[in-house]
Design an enzyme around this catalytic site. Structure first.
Site, PDB file in Angstrom:
ATOM      1  N   ALA A  69      18.022  44.484  41.109  1.00 21.96           N
ATOM      2  CA  ALA A  69      17.947  45.695  40.237  1.00 21.96           C
ATOM      3  C   ALA A  69      18.773  45.989  40.274  1.00 21.96           C
ATOM      4  O   ALA A  69      20.179  45.801  41.204  1.00 21.96           O
ATOM      5  CB  ALA A  69      16.691  46.847  41.034  1.00 21.96           C
ATOM      6  N   GLY A 114      15.964  40.849  41.277  1.00 20.86           N
ATOM      7  CA  GLY A 114      15.093  40.828  40.155  1.00 20.86           C
ATOM      8  C   GLY A 114      16.744  39.770  40.135  1.00 20.86           C
ATOM      9  O   GLY A 114      15.976  39.265  38.428  1.00 20.86           O
ATOM     10  N   GLU A 117      14.906  36.656  40.806  1.00 20.36           N
ATOM     11  CA  GLU A 117      12.907  36.823  39.888  1.00 20.36           C
ATOM     12  C   GLU A 117      13.056  36.107  38.831  1.00 20.36           C
ATOM     13  O   GLU A 117      11.921  35.558  38.379  1.00 20.36           O
ATOM     14  CB  GLU A 117      12.666  38.005  40.521  1.00 20.36           C
ATOM     15  CG  GLU A 117      11.983  38.017  41.965  1.00 20.36           C
ATOM     16  CD  GLU A 117      11.724  39.709  41.684  1.00 20.36           C
ATOM     17  OE1 GLU A 117      12.509  40.442  42.253  1.00 20.36           O
ATOM     18  OE2 GLU A 117      10.702  39.649  42.262  1.00 20.36           O
ATOM     19  N   GLU A 137      15.475  42.287  48.981  1.00 16.00           N
ATOM     20  CA  GLU A 137      14.482  43.126  48.860  1.00 16.00           C
ATOM     21  C   GLU A 137      14.101  43.567  50.548  1.00 16.00           C
ATOM     22  O   GLU A 137      14.166  44.903  50.936  1.00 16.00           O
ATOM     23  CB  GLU A 137      13.156  43.036  47.998  1.00 16.00           C
ATOM     24  CG  GLU A 137      13.390  42.867  47.199  1.00 16.00           C
ATOM     25  CD  GLU A 137      14.686  41.972  46.380  1.00 16.00           C
ATOM     26  OE1 GLU A 137      14.213  40.336  47.051  1.00 16.00           O
ATOM     27  OE2 GLU A 137      13.946  41.852  45.207  1.00 16.00           O
TER      28      GLU A 137
HETATM   29  N1  CO8 Z   1      23.102  47.739  41.039  1.00 18.07           N
HETATM   30  C1  CO8 Z   1      24.459  47.931  40.980  1.00 18.07           C
HETATM   31  N2  CO8 Z   1      25.553  47.756  40.736  1.00 18.07           N
HETATM   32  C2  CO8 Z   1      25.665  46.283  41.472  1.00 18.07           C
HETATM   33  C3  CO8 Z   1      24.660  45.823  42.061  1.00 18.07           C
HETATM   34  C4  CO8 Z   1      23.793  46.430  41.971  1.00 18.07           C
HETATM   35  N3  CO8 Z   1      22.235  45.531  42.399  1.00 18.07           N
HETATM   36  N4  CO8 Z   1      25.162  44.629  42.789  1.00 18.07           N
HETATM   37  C5  CO8 Z   1      26.871  45.197  42.531  1.00 18.07           C
HETATM   38  N5  CO8 Z   1      27.078  45.697  41.904  1.00 18.07           N
HETATM   39  C6  CO8 Z   1      28.073  46.914  41.500  1.00 18.07           C
HETATM   40  C7  CO8 Z   1      28.957  47.283  42.813  1.00 18.07           C
HETATM   41  O1  CO8 Z   1      27.954  48.068  43.110  1.00 18.07           O
HETATM   42  C8  CO8 Z   1      30.126  47.365  42.082  1.00 18.07           C
HETATM   43  O2  CO8 Z   1      30.789  47.944  41.553  1.00 18.07           O
HETATM   44  P1  CO8 Z   1      31.872  49.281  41.894  1.00 18.07           P
HETATM   45  O3  CO8 Z   1      33.367  47.887  41.564  1.00 18.07           O
HETATM   46  O4  CO8 Z   1      31.739  50.070  40.681  1.00 18.07           O
HETATM   47  O5  CO8 Z   1      31.926  49.721  42.934  1.00 18.07           O
HETATM   48  C9  CO8 Z   1      30.914  45.215  41.649  1.00 18.07           C
HETATM   49  O6  CO8 Z   1      28.639  45.320  41.342  1.00 18.07           O
HETATM   50  C10 CO8 Z   1      30.891  44.487  42.732  1.00 18.07           C
HETATM   51  O7  CO8 Z   1      30.296  44.520  44.209  1.00 18.07           O
HETATM   52  P2  CO8 Z   1      30.557  45.402  45.407  1.00 18.07           P
HETATM   53  O8  CO8 Z   1      32.283  45.523  44.795  1.00 18.07           O
HETATM   54  O9  CO8 Z   1      29.887  44.532  46.338  1.00 18.07           O
HETATM   55  O10 CO8 Z   1      31.455  43.456  45.435  1.00 18.07           O
HETATM   56  P3  CO8 Z   1      30.958  42.381  46.579  1.00 18.07           P
HETATM   57  O11 CO8 Z   1      32.290  41.003  46.274  1.00 18.07           O
HETATM   58  O12 CO8 Z   1      31.586  43.279  47.917  1.00 18.07           O
HETATM   59  O13 CO8 Z   1      29.591  42.036  46.738  1.00 18.07           O
HETATM   60  C11 CO8 Z   1      27.516  41.673  46.602  1.00 18.07           C
HETATM   61  C12 CO8 Z   1      28.890  41.552  46.161  1.00 18.07           C
HETATM   62  C13 CO8 Z   1      26.780  40.455  47.812  1.00 18.07           C
HETATM   63  C14 CO8 Z   1      26.610  41.034  45.475  1.00 18.07           C
HETATM   64  C15 CO8 Z   1      27.114  42.792  46.880  1.00 18.07           C
HETATM   65  O14 CO8 Z   1      27.746  44.102  45.865  1.00 18.07           O
HETATM   66  C16 CO8 Z   1      25.630  43.563  46.486  1.00 18.07           C
HETATM   67  O15 CO8 Z   1      25.350  43.275  47.654  1.00 18.07           O
HETATM   68  N6  CO8 Z   1      24.811  43.662  45.617  1.00 18.07           N
HETATM   69  C17 CO8 Z   1      23.625  44.743  45.509  1.00 18.07           C
HETATM   70  C18 CO8 Z   1      22.572  42.894  45.923  1.00 18.07           C
HETATM   71  C19 CO8 Z   1      21.130  43.545  45.874  1.00 18.07           C
HETATM   72  O16 CO8 Z   1      20.704  43.922  47.423  1.00 18.07           O
HETATM   73  N7  CO8 Z   1      20.543  42.814  45.394  1.00 18.07           N
HETATM   74  C20 CO8 Z   1      18.938  43.262  45.358  1.00 18.07           C
HETATM   75  C21 CO8 Z   1      19.045  44.250  44.775  1.00 18.07           C
HETATM   76  S1  CO8 Z   1      17.078  44.660  44.318  1.00 18.07           S
HETATM   77  C22 CO8 Z   1      16.207  43.864  44.132  1.00 18.07           C
HETATM   78  O17 CO8 Z   1      16.678  43.467  42.448  1.00 18.07           O
HETATM   79  C23 CO8 Z   1      14.952  44.502  43.363  1.00 18.07           C
HETATM   80  C24 CO8 Z   1      13.963  43.740  42.205  1.00 18.07           C
HETATM   81  C25 CO8 Z   1      13.247  44.565  41.866  1.00 18.07           C
HETATM   82  C26 CO8 Z   1      12.788  44.683  40.242  1.00 18.07           C
HETATM   83  C27 CO8 Z   1      12.814  45.164  39.076  1.00 18.07           C
HETATM   84  C28 CO8 Z   1      11.512  45.612  38.213  1.00 18.07           C
HETATM   85  C29 CO8 Z   1      11.531  46.537  37.630  1.00 18.07           C
END
Ligand code: CO8
Length: 263
Positions: A69, A114, A117, A137
């Site tokens: 998400a 997500g 999922e 999550e």
């Molecule tokens: N949402 C928004 N932006 C994101 C996300 C995300 N999930 N993941 C990465 N990005 C963006 C970063 O903000 C960054 O953008 P910017 O350059 O503008 O700052 C860009 O992508 C690159 O990311 P990073 O700089 O963080 O890159 P890294 O190599 O340092 O890290 C990771 C990569 C490990 C993927 C890291 O970005 C991360 O941990 N992301 C979040 C992952 C996460 O926690 N995902 C789970 C979210 S919870 C979820 O999915 C619940 C599901 C609910 C479903 C909803 C249904 C209604």
């Protein structure tokens, strides 16, 4: 979607395959409202298109299938109106459950929350060597709430599912393959070919058989043995009425490949 924004989802057709690409590479294809609206619509359109036999979902850019998400919008608790609106969109993965045609997730890079999922809602998962898959999550103060706690144990068993769900840890391609989370791993740079190969292996079969086999597996999973066998038999009977079944027998006798029309 704003007037000049890039579409959050791209669709391309080649042979009998509809290739759907999540198109927010700048945000690792994170699921925002645009993607939540456009993906089910693209999936339903491909499922309804008679020229399509298999659907593939992939992520744009080098780094991720989908990082879950869009958590940049998570910090504020939603207002009651926003909450109601979100609930309306909440069942976006239903489009996957409704799909009659097989859906293959072609997964590279990060496949988190997500994103995983969504991949679990697909029928098959093919992964590139560098994948990092997980459900983070619980580390974000929520649980996998888009089918993760339901579909993961069904896909890989209770113990392994709880390992991933309760720890939130990520697994790479080898472990994902060993635990049955993905059915194939492709070498770096060859993921698209691998996903297309699987799609082609599915698409060459009789369309009604593919549909009925999928329904037999999915529908039988929650039934007791007798009910599941009856369900399977009903799915089987529908195949008997098809011209493609006769064509397959004729082609065998004539030592040629069958030409299936889906009738
Ligand atoms: N949402 C928004 N932006 C994101 C996300 C995300 N999930 N993941 C990465 N990005 C963006 C970063 O903000 C960054 O953008 P910017 O350059 O503008 O700052 C860009 O992508 C690159 O990311 P990073 O700089 O963080 O890159 P890294 O190599 O340092 O890290 C990771 C990569 C490990 C993927 C890291 O970005 C991360 O941990 N992301 C979040 C992952 C996460 O926690 N995902 C789970 C979210 S919870 C979820 O999915 C619940 C599901 C609910 C479903 C909803 C249904 C209604």
């Amino acid at each position: 979607m704003t007037a000049h924004a890039e579409p959050a989802v791209l669709v391309a057709h080649a042979n009998a395959v509809a290739w759907i690409t999540l198109n927010r590479p700048q945000a690792m294809n994170a699921i925002n409202d645009d993607l939540r609206a456009q993906l089910p619509a693209a999936l339903r359109a491909a499922d309804a298109d008679p020229a399509v036999r298999v659907i593939v979902i992939s992520g744009a850019g080098e780094r991720a299938f989908c990082a879950g998400a869009d958590i940049k919008g998570f910090a504020e608790a939603p207002s009651p109106a926003q909450f109601r609106q979100k609930r309306l969109q909440g069942h976006w993965t239903e489009a996957f459950d409704d799909a009659k045609k097989p859906v293959i997730a072609s997964i590279h890079g990060y496949c988190l929350g997500g994103g995983l999922e969504m991949a679990l809602a697909c029928d098959l998962r093919v992964a590139g060597e560098g994948v990092e898959m997980g459900l983070p999550e619980v580390g974000l103060g929520i649980i996998p709430g888009a089918g993760g706690t339901v579909r993961l144990p069904r896909a890989i068993g209770m113990s392994r599912a709880k390992d991933l769900i309760l720890t939130g840890r990520r697994v790479g391609a080898a472990e994902a393959h060993a635990m049955g989370l993905v059915s194939r791993v492709a070498p770096a740079g060859a993921l698209r070919e691998a996903a297309l190969e699987v799609a082609g292996l599915v698409a060459r079969n009789a369309p009604v058989s593919i549909r009925q086999a999928k329904r037999a597996v999915d529908g039988g999973l929650h039934l007791d043995l007798d009910q599941a066998l009856a369900h399977e038999n009903a799915m089987y009977q529908d195949c008997l009425k098809t011209r493609d079944r006769v064509e397959a027998l004729r082609a065998f006798a004539e030592k040629r490949k069958p030409i299936f029309t889906g009738e």
